[in-house]
Every structure is written in C-alpha cells, then in structure tokens.
Design a protein around this motif. Structure first.
Motif: not given
Length: 228
Positions: A159-188
């Motif tokens: 799996g290839l995945e990206t995730l983002v969270k964003v806020t921007n109001y009053q004194d609160n601003k920022g973001y959380d950005f992630r990108i990842k790869a994962d491998y799962t033993l789907t045969s189990l």
C-alpha cells in the motif's frame, strides 16, 4: 414448488454471502511505531516576554517519539467511521530543560472511494486534544482540523498512502502531512501483521493557555501494523 432441502440450501447460501459481504466491509487496523522527529520553532508567551527557542534555549534535539493509531471501518453508510491517533513528543535533553507535546486525535470520516480501482479516499473531521509544556508549565487545548487520506494498493500486500490534517483559525494554524508505504502479510487469515515506513511533517501553531507553541517536527517514521 421448491423442496425443503433446496429452500434450506438457498437460505444457507444467502446467509454465507451476507456474512462474507459484511466481513469485506467491516475492517480494522492498528499500528504502533517511532517518529524520528527533528524539532524546530519557538514557545512564545502571549504577555510579550521573550520566546523560548526549542533548540537554542531548551536544547531540544531529534528523538524517537511514540505514535499509535487505529481505525474501524463499518458497512453502515450514514454513520462515520472512526480513527484514533496518539503522538507523544517528549524531548528532555538534560533533565533541567524539556519540552513535551502530547496529542490525542479522534477522527470521524467517510469513504469517498473504497478500494475503487485500487484507490481509497477518506475525508472527515479531526478533534485533537493537545497538551504542551516546558519548564514547569503545562496546559491543554482542544482543536478542530480537516482530515483527508488517500491510498493506492497496486498489489494486494503493498500500500502507498498519504494523509493530511489542516487547521487555520484564530491563533491555531498548522498541518500534519504524512506519506508512507506499507507491506502486509495478506496470506495469513484473520489477523495480518505488516510493516510501515514513511516521512512526516508536523507543523503546529497552537494557542495553549497563555502560550503559543510554534513548532515543526519532521522526519522518518516506521512501525508495526495489524489488520483484522
């Protein structure tokens, strides 16, 4: 007229099909790992006193910080799915100076695409409870952030995945950005373990009590996953 045996077989087949369909749409995942967070930024009092630089004043440096996440996806379309996250940024270089940020996120989200042509897209709302402190100061705040996640599975186990969270109001601003790869033993069967590795940029400007935490934490992360 259909015989009793045929009726019984048809009912059993329908029940098995229904159970299989529900199993396909009722899913859960969880993960735990370390975020190699390199910090930068300041801790600023609102009363005009000098700000504290995380590196120069507090001596904060890169550390491996704990993160945990889990989500449950159910087949009921009206009710949102649930994702929980926890991040503990505890940087204590010499015992006399420290800077701590603890974040607990409760996310309600909907699947816009659900493994449609190998693509999944989620959008939702993140309610974050964050505590922050330095040199005896400790306070907390609750924040709201927009949430989005996109995932591609070119192979059943990869799996290839990206995730983002964003806020921007009053004194609160920022973001959380992630990108990842994962491998799962789907045969189990039933429980399927896996590995994830990615890169994260966590930039915050949170008003916490009489202070504003302006920090950025960047680095690679990796951990273990379980699929149910």
């Amino acid at each position: 007229m259909m015989s009793m045996k045929m009726k019984t077989a048809a009912a059993l087949a329908a029940a098995l099909f229904s159970l299989n369909a529900s199993a396909d749409f009722l899913r859960a995942e969880a993960g735990i790992g370390a975020f190699n967070a390199a910090p930068s930024g300041t801790f600023e009092p609102k009363n005009g006193n000098p700000s504290l630089d995380l590196k120069d004043d507090l001596g904060i440096d890169t550390e491996n910080d704990l993160y945990v996440w889990a989500y449950v996806k159910h087949p009921v379309p009206v009710i949102p799915n649930v994702r929980l996250e926890y991040l503990n940024l505890t940087h204590n270089p010499n015992g006399s100076s420290s800077f701590n940020v603890s974040e607990l996120d409760g996310i309600l989200y909907y699947n816009i695409l659900d493994d449609t042509f190998f693509v999944t897209v989620d959008i939702g709302l993140d309610v974050k409870y964050v505590t922050s402190g330095s040199k005896g100061f400790d306070d907390s705040e609750t924040l709201a952030l927009a949430y989005a996640r996109a995932r591609v599975e070119p192979l059943d186990a990869l799996g290839l995945e990206t995730l983002v969270k964003v806020t921007n109001y009053q004194d609160n601003k920022g973001y959380d950005f992630r990108i990842k790869a994962d491998y799962t033993l789907t045969s189990l069967p039933v429980i399927q373990p896996g590995l994830e590795i990615g890169y994260r940029i966590h930039k915050v400007q949170y008003a916490i009590g009489n202070y504003i935490n302006k920090g950025e934490y960047t680095g690679v992360y990796g951990g273990l996953m379980l699929r149910f």
